[in-house]
Design a protein around this motif. Structure first.
Motif, PDB file in Angstrom:
ATOM      1  N   PHE A 198       1.698  -1.701  10.781  1.00  0.00           N
ATOM      2  CA  PHE A 198       1.512  -3.146  10.905  1.00  0.00           C
ATOM      3  C   PHE A 198       2.884  -3.814  10.826  1.00  0.00           C
ATOM      4  O   PHE A 198       3.860  -3.216  10.351  1.00  0.00           O
ATOM      5  N   PHE A 199       2.943  -5.028  11.324  1.00  0.00           N
ATOM      6  CA  PHE A 199       4.191  -5.780  11.285  1.00  0.00           C
ATOM      7  C   PHE A 199       4.186  -6.731  10.090  1.00  0.00           C
ATOM      8  O   PHE A 199       3.187  -7.383   9.796  1.00  0.00           O
ATOM      9  N   GLU A 200       5.332  -6.802   9.426  1.00  0.00           N
ATOM     10  CA  GLU A 200       5.529  -7.764   8.348  1.00  0.00           C
ATOM     11  C   GLU A 200       6.979  -8.237   8.400  1.00  0.00           C
ATOM     12  O   GLU A 200       7.910  -7.424   8.330  1.00  0.00           O
ATOM     13  N   ASN A 201       7.149  -9.538   8.564  1.00  0.00           N
ATOM     14  CA  ASN A 201       8.488 -10.114   8.700  1.00  0.00           C
ATOM     15  C   ASN A 201       9.289  -9.417   9.789  1.00  0.00           C
ATOM     16  O   ASN A 201      10.468  -9.089   9.631  1.00  0.00           O
ATOM     17  N   ASN A 202       8.601  -9.191  10.915  1.00  0.00           N
ATOM     18  CA  ASN A 202       9.221  -8.575  12.088  1.00  0.00           C
ATOM     19  C   ASN A 202       9.673  -7.140  11.849  1.00  0.00           C
ATOM     20  O   ASN A 202      10.512  -6.619  12.581  1.00  0.00           O
ATOM     21  N   ARG A 203       9.119  -6.497  10.849  1.00  0.00           N
ATOM     22  CA  ARG A 203       9.413  -5.090  10.583  1.00  0.00           C
ATOM     23  C   ARG A 203       8.127  -4.281  10.716  1.00  0.00           C
ATOM     24  O   ARG A 203       7.066  -4.712  10.283  1.00  0.00           O
ATOM     25  N   ILE A 210       1.252   5.895   0.947  1.00  0.00           N
ATOM     26  CA  ILE A 210       2.578   5.324   0.812  1.00  0.00           C
ATOM     27  C   ILE A 210       2.925   4.640   2.126  1.00  0.00           C
ATOM     28  O   ILE A 210       2.566   5.135   3.205  1.00  0.00           O
ATOM     29  N   GLN A 211       3.565   3.494   2.050  1.00  0.00           N
ATOM     30  CA  GLN A 211       3.916   2.733   3.246  1.00  0.00           C
ATOM     31  C   GLN A 211       5.437   2.720   3.404  1.00  0.00           C
ATOM     32  O   GLN A 211       6.164   2.362   2.471  1.00  0.00           O
ATOM     33  N   ILE A 212       5.892   3.125   4.603  1.00  0.00           N
ATOM     34  CA  ILE A 212       7.313   3.336   4.880  1.00  0.00           C
ATOM     35  C   ILE A 212       7.767   2.386   5.990  1.00  0.00           C
ATOM     36  O   ILE A 212       7.093   2.254   7.023  1.00  0.00           O
ATOM     37  N   VAL A 213       8.920   1.744   5.759  1.00  0.00           N
ATOM     38  CA  VAL A 213       9.479   0.823   6.749  1.00  0.00           C
ATOM     39  C   VAL A 213      10.145   1.614   7.867  1.00  0.00           C
ATOM     40  O   VAL A 213      10.963   2.516   7.608  1.00  0.00           O
ATOM     41  N   GLU A 214       9.786   1.303   9.108  1.00  0.00           N
ATOM     42  CA  GLU A 214      10.369   1.979  10.273  1.00  0.00           C
ATOM     43  C   GLU A 214      11.872   1.708  10.344  1.00  0.00           C
ATOM     44  O   GLU A 214      12.362   0.639   9.963  1.00  0.00           O
ATOM     45  N   ASP A 215      12.618   2.703  10.816  1.00  0.00           N
ATOM     46  CA  ASP A 215      14.068   2.662  11.060  1.00  0.00           C
ATOM     47  C   ASP A 215      14.888   2.802   9.776  1.00  0.00           C
ATOM     48  O   ASP A 215      15.825   3.595   9.739  1.00  0.00           O
ATOM     49  N   TRP A 239      13.448   3.475   6.730  1.00  0.00           N
ATOM     50  CA  TRP A 239      12.694   4.491   6.003  1.00  0.00           C
ATOM     51  C   TRP A 239      12.657   4.219   4.491  1.00  0.00           C
ATOM     52  O   TRP A 239      12.592   5.126   3.677  1.00  0.00           O
ATOM     53  N   ASN A 240      12.720   2.929   4.155  1.00  0.00           N
ATOM     54  CA  ASN A 240      12.514   2.521   2.764  1.00  0.00           C
ATOM     55  C   ASN A 240      11.036   2.582   2.407  1.00  0.00           C
ATOM     56  O   ASN A 240      10.162   2.497   3.277  1.00  0.00           O
ATOM     57  N   ILE A 241      10.772   2.682   1.105  1.00  0.00           N
ATOM     58  CA  ILE A 241       9.410   2.506   0.624  1.00  0.00           C
ATOM     59  C   ILE A 241       9.083   1.019   0.678  1.00  0.00           C
ATOM     60  O   ILE A 241       9.823   0.190   0.144  1.00  0.00           O
ATOM     61  N   HIS A 242       7.969   0.689   1.322  1.00  0.00           N
ATOM     62  CA  HIS A 242       7.488  -0.689   1.357  1.00  0.00           C
ATOM     63  C   HIS A 242       6.525  -0.935   0.196  1.00  0.00           C
ATOM     64  O   HIS A 242       6.617  -1.948  -0.509  1.00  0.00           O
ATOM     65  N   SER A 243       5.622   0.004  -0.028  1.00  0.00           N
ATOM     66  CA  SER A 243       4.653  -0.102  -1.114  1.00  0.00           C
ATOM     67  C   SER A 243       3.952   1.232  -1.285  1.00  0.00           C
ATOM     68  O   SER A 243       3.990   2.092  -0.395  1.00  0.00           O
ATOM     69  N   VAL A 244       3.309   1.414  -2.427  1.00  0.00           N
ATOM     70  CA  VAL A 244       2.555   2.638  -2.689  1.00  0.00           C
ATOM     71  C   VAL A 244       1.268   2.280  -3.412  1.00  0.00           C
ATOM     72  O   VAL A 244       1.177   1.275  -4.117  1.00  0.00           O
ATOM     73  N   SER A 245       0.274   3.114  -3.227  1.00  0.00           N
ATOM     74  CA  SER A 245      -0.950   3.086  -4.014  1.00  0.00           C
ATOM     75  C   SER A 245      -1.329   4.543  -4.230  1.00  0.00           C
ATOM     76  O   SER A 245      -1.964   5.177  -3.381  1.00  0.00           O
ATOM     77  N   LEU A 246      -0.900   5.100  -5.351  1.00  0.00           N
ATOM     78  CA  LEU A 246      -1.003   6.535  -5.614  1.00  0.00           C
ATOM     79  C   LEU A 246      -1.688   6.781  -6.955  1.00  0.00           C
ATOM     80  O   LEU A 246      -1.516   6.011  -7.905  1.00  0.00           O
ATOM     81  N   HIS A 297       7.555  -3.227  -2.900  1.00  0.00           N
ATOM     82  CA  HIS A 297       9.003  -3.351  -2.794  1.00  0.00           C
ATOM     83  C   HIS A 297       9.337  -4.522  -1.875  1.00  0.00           C
ATOM     84  O   HIS A 297       8.575  -4.855  -0.968  1.00  0.00           O
ATOM     85  N   GLN A 298      10.507  -5.096  -2.098  1.00  0.00           N
ATOM     86  CA  GLN A 298      10.936  -6.233  -1.291  1.00  0.00           C
ATOM     87  C   GLN A 298      12.412  -6.091  -0.961  1.00  0.00           C
ATOM     88  O   GLN A 298      13.200  -5.579  -1.771  1.00  0.00           O
ATOM     89  N   GLU A 299      12.791  -6.574   0.195  1.00  0.00           N
ATOM     90  CA  GLU A 299      14.199  -6.559   0.600  1.00  0.00           C
ATOM     91  C   GLU A 299      14.874  -7.814   0.038  1.00  0.00           C
ATOM     92  O   GLU A 299      14.690  -8.914   0.523  1.00  0.00           O
TER      93      GLU A 299
END
Length: 828
Positions: free
Chosen positions: A256-261, A282-287, A289-296, A316-318
């Motif tokens: 999915f897209f969030e803030n154009n990412r 786990i959700q990973i930001v494309e390009d 490859w940061n962790i965006h969020s997790v539910s584990l 996580h937030q940039e």
């Protein structure tokens, strides 16, 4: 300036401050999903500011804002971020927000037939960039708000002989038993420097409580995710650890897209049960490859201990270009243990990040946690103005109710009623574990020994009847006085002995302990009392092995100990004994076959090292001991400083001098001991504990067996203290007066390293243990090898030990260890 003018100006200041506060209105809102179900623990951020709040479990939030226009960003793991434009005026605003689930775009990645799931390529990229993303900034500081709640669903009325009473006047089994919140400043400098300064903290029902104010910084960028050792000393493998592909299966769920990412959602599944692994996504930001969020989540199949389940959610937030950090984290524990059924949450909101702090030299030092002197003095009204997570109605009620109960606890009649409930004598406590009687109004307590420790048998006294207990009195601050009288009578030798032990703890910052004891008592030749009375009773009556060797002494002893900081503790003591030998007086009673029992009986002196009774004599000695814990970290409380931990070896040195001709003393010697104790945690590979001790006699002109260097041996079926004793050596076979000795104890705990591969054993969460005990001096060389299984039914440990060596008769056999019953196996 006259008094009247001062009053007028003071009134104007109050009015102006009140007017200023009145201009900050509340933006209140509720966040729910499309079906109207509340979404708890959503992040609510005021854009272009450092303001960050979080919704409570009912999806509610409240943010104080001055008049003006604001744009909010509302986020929750698994849902689309929603932005909301609000305009604040002179009145409070109320908004409702509905978040939509993330629309996962499966067409963002083309999946070909028979090809590898695209999740693996994403995970490989995340693994490749793991170290870079983990250290995207070398240092930072931020503010952390922590809120913790534990609620019971059920609990036992009595545990190990003690009545369970939460002192809240509520007989319901479903209740809040812990509620706290805190606001702290967190300072981090990689790779290992952390410091927390607690500005505000509050615990329900505890005006002076300090609560859980240290945020648990869980990093999934680390190969091994460390939770408190209670949950698993090995830690848990991160889904993006270097070797994660060997442990996990991955499935691409979409993006999915969030803030154009573009953000990829990956399902994480353990390849095998009963390994320390997470499940969830786990959700990973494309390009990047940061962790965006997790539910584990973790459960018993993850080798989770103590708790039945733990769920971790992170967002996580940039905060700057390429710098992603945790903005919100919630941990949901679910515990079912010893009749307790409880659950709750611990949520942390991180805000006000400073990515370029200027830490002064030696800023971190050895103090890792500091409580401001007024941290627990904030009023409820001030908390309402700074709290980023609104309280639930039940939580508000809990604070009010327990605050009222705290005032009620000052009522003597109420305190007496609590004492009556707490002090009910239970059969289990009376027989097995002893009990503590509490007298809150007088700030006193009384601990008494159980029946199994009060009645024993030995060949010297016959049936020994002992009455003992400890009275404690708390004074203002941390000062405490303890008084322990011990009365003892032997039914066959008809000796009555009595002694008194006094202890006083004092000091505002450094801890001081002063102890005196005097009277007439029965000693073991090894004054450390290595042979528990209960074990000697059974071994003597059933097999005729009267291991306990005793003498009588009129004595006095004084000891002073102080922690002086920087990991150093010093102790100094004086001891005087007028020692009288004792003889066997009852060798005609047994529970086993009398011929076998009577054949095994031995004289009342250590026959391993002596062929005759000890002569009567007097002994005066002094001992100095210093303990050094390098790298010790400290916690600075409002009224004192306490040590926390050290991950380095602990060193100790002890020197004892026997002084002749004082009060008729006949001993004259000098002896010393130096020891290093430590452990090494190899994570998945287990844990190593060790102790190395070197010592000997500088002079040994005149001394008796009690003055020897003694070591803890064991011929009973119970395990003696680990990593400091021998499990199958005769009790006095290693006692000596030589110039030099070397002792080594090593224990390696595999912690599931092999057992999680064996189907039946893995379900029981059994842990293998192996190790070595060894000692060498003059003509003696003795070694023990052992192999054991721990965590049997959570409390038992069974070892098989082989003993072999020069000058010591070989022994081997099974040994049993039991957690939770130390009172029975500890003598005065």
């Amino acid at each position: 300036m006259n008094t009247q003018l001062v009053r007028i100006l003071g009134a104007l200041v109050i009015i102006l401050c009140s007017c200023t506060r009145s201009h900050a209105q509340l933006l209140q809102g509720k966040v729910s999903d499309e079906k109207g179900q509340p979404l708890g623990f959503c992040t609510v951020a005021v854009l272009k500011s450092e303001t960050r709040h979080i919704t409570n479990p009912n999806g509610l939030f409240a943010i104080p804002l001055r008049p003006g226009k604001y744009r909010l960003a509302i986020q929750h793991v698994g849902y689309q971020t929603d932005t909301l434009l609000v305009e604040m005026g002179a009145t409070d605003q109320h908004v409702k927000v509905k978040l939509k689930p993330n629309v996962l775009l499966l067409n963002e990645v083309v999946i070909k037939a028979n090809s590898k799931d695209p999740a693996y390529a994403i995970i490989r990229n995340a693994i490749r960039e793991r170290k870079n993303n983990a250290r995207s900034t070398e240092q930072f500081q931020c503010e952390a708000y922590i809120k913790g709640l534990i609620r019971t669903n059920d609990y036992p009325d009595v545990l190990l002989g003690q009545v369970i009473n939460f002192e809240d006047g509520d007989t319901s089994k479903k209740k809040i038993i812990y509620l706290s919140e805190s606001i702290s400043d967190v300072y981090v400098q990689y790779p290992a420097q952390t410091k927390v300064i607690v500005r505000s903290t509050r615990v329900s029902g505890q005006t002076n409580g300090l609560g859980l104010a240290t945020p648990l910084l869980i990093s999934f960028y680390e190969n091994i995710v460390n939770l408190p050792k209670t949950f698993n000393p090995r830690g848990f493998v991160s889904p993006i650890a270097d070797g994660a592909l060997s442990f996990y299966s991955y499935r691409y769920l979409g993006a999915f897209f969030e803030n154009n990412r573009l953000v990829n959602r990956i399902e994480v599944t353990p390849k095998r049960d009963y390994e320390p692994l997470f499940s969830g996504y786990i959700q990973i930001v494309e390009d990047t490859w940061n962790i965006h969020s997790v539910s584990l989540s973790l459960n018993k199949r993850s080798l989770l201990e103590f708790a039945d389940k733990i769920k971790i959610e992170q967002y996580h937030q940039e905060f700057a270009k390429g710098i992603w950090l945790v903005s919100a984290q919630t941990i949901y524990p679910d515990v079912k243990f010893l009749g307790f059924d409880a659950g709750g949450y611990f949520t942390t909101v991180y805000s006000k990040y400073n990515l370029q702090p200027n830490f002064p030299k030696n800023f971190f030092g050895n103090t890792l946690l500091i409580y401001d002197s007024t941290s627990n003095k904030k009023t409820a009204e001030s908390w309402d103005s700074i709290r980023p997570v609104p309280l639930l109605n039940a939580e508000l009620l809990d604070f009010r109710k327990k605050d009222s109960l705290e005032h009620l606890r000052e009522d003597p009649l109420y305190l007496d009623s609590l004492d009556r409930i707490q002090n009910k004598i239970t059969p289990f406590g009376a027989i097995f574990n002893g009990q503590t009687m509490i007298f809150r109004r007088k700030k006193m307590s009384y601990e008494y020994d159980p029946l199994l420790k009060s009645v024993s048998y030995n060949t010297v006294e016959g049936i020994a009847l002992q009455l003992s207990g400890t009275i404690k009195k708390d004074w203002k601050g941390r000062d405490e006085l303890s008084i322990t009288p011990v009365l003892r009578y032997g039914t066959t030798n008809r000796h009555f002995t009595a002694f008194l032990r006094l202890g006083y703890r004092f000091g505002k910052t450094d801890v001081n302990n002063l102890n005196f004891s005097f009277g007439k008592r029965i000693y073991q030749f090894n004054n450390a009392n290595p042979i528990p009375q209960i074990m000697n009773t059974f071994s003597t009556l059933m097999t005729g092995n009267n291991y306990m060797k005793l003498y009588q002494a009129d004595f006095f002893q004084g000891r002073y100990a102080r922690v002086i900081g920087n990991g150093i503790e010093v102790q100094w003591s004086l001891s005087y004994q007028d020692r009288t030998p004792l003889w066997n007086t009852d060798t005609s009673y047994s529970w086993g076959r009398s011929t076998t029992v009577f054949k095994n009986l031995t004289p009342n002196y250590p026959t391993e090292i002596s062929s005759a009774p000890m002569p009567r004599h007097r002994a005066f000695s002094t001992t100095f001991r210093i303990v050094y814990r390098p790298g010790t970290k400290y916690i600075q409380l409002p009224d004192r400083i306490v040590s926390s931990f050290t991950n380095k070896p602990v060193f100790s040195f002890q020197y004892t001098k026997g002084i002749p001709d004082i009060m008729g003393s006949a001993v004259d010697y000098d002896k010393w001991r130096f020891a290093a104790t430590g452990d090494a945690n190899f994570k998945l590979a287990g844990e190593l504990k060790y102790r190395v001790e070197l010592g000997g006699f500088i002079r040994s002109k005149r001394l008796e067996i009690p003055d020897y260097h003694h070591f803890i041996g064991n011929l009973t079926g119970k395990l003696t203290p680990y990593v400091e004793s021998f499990q199958v050596a005769p009790f006095y076979a290693l006692s000596n007066r030589e110039k030099i000795f070397l002792q080594t104890n090593i224990e390696y705990r595999l912690n599931g390293l092999l057992t999680n591969k064996i189907p039946l054993i893995q379900k029981l969460n059994l842990r293998l243990i192996t190790g070595l005990n060894a000692i060498a001096f003059k003509h003696v060389r003795y070694h023990e090898l052992f192999f054991g299984v721990d965590n049997i039914l959570k409390i038992f440990r069974v070892d098989y030990v082989w003993g072999f060596g020069k000058s010591i008769q070989p022994q081997n056999g099974f040994k049993l260890g039991i957690r939770g019953f130390s009172t029975l196996f500890t003598d005065y």
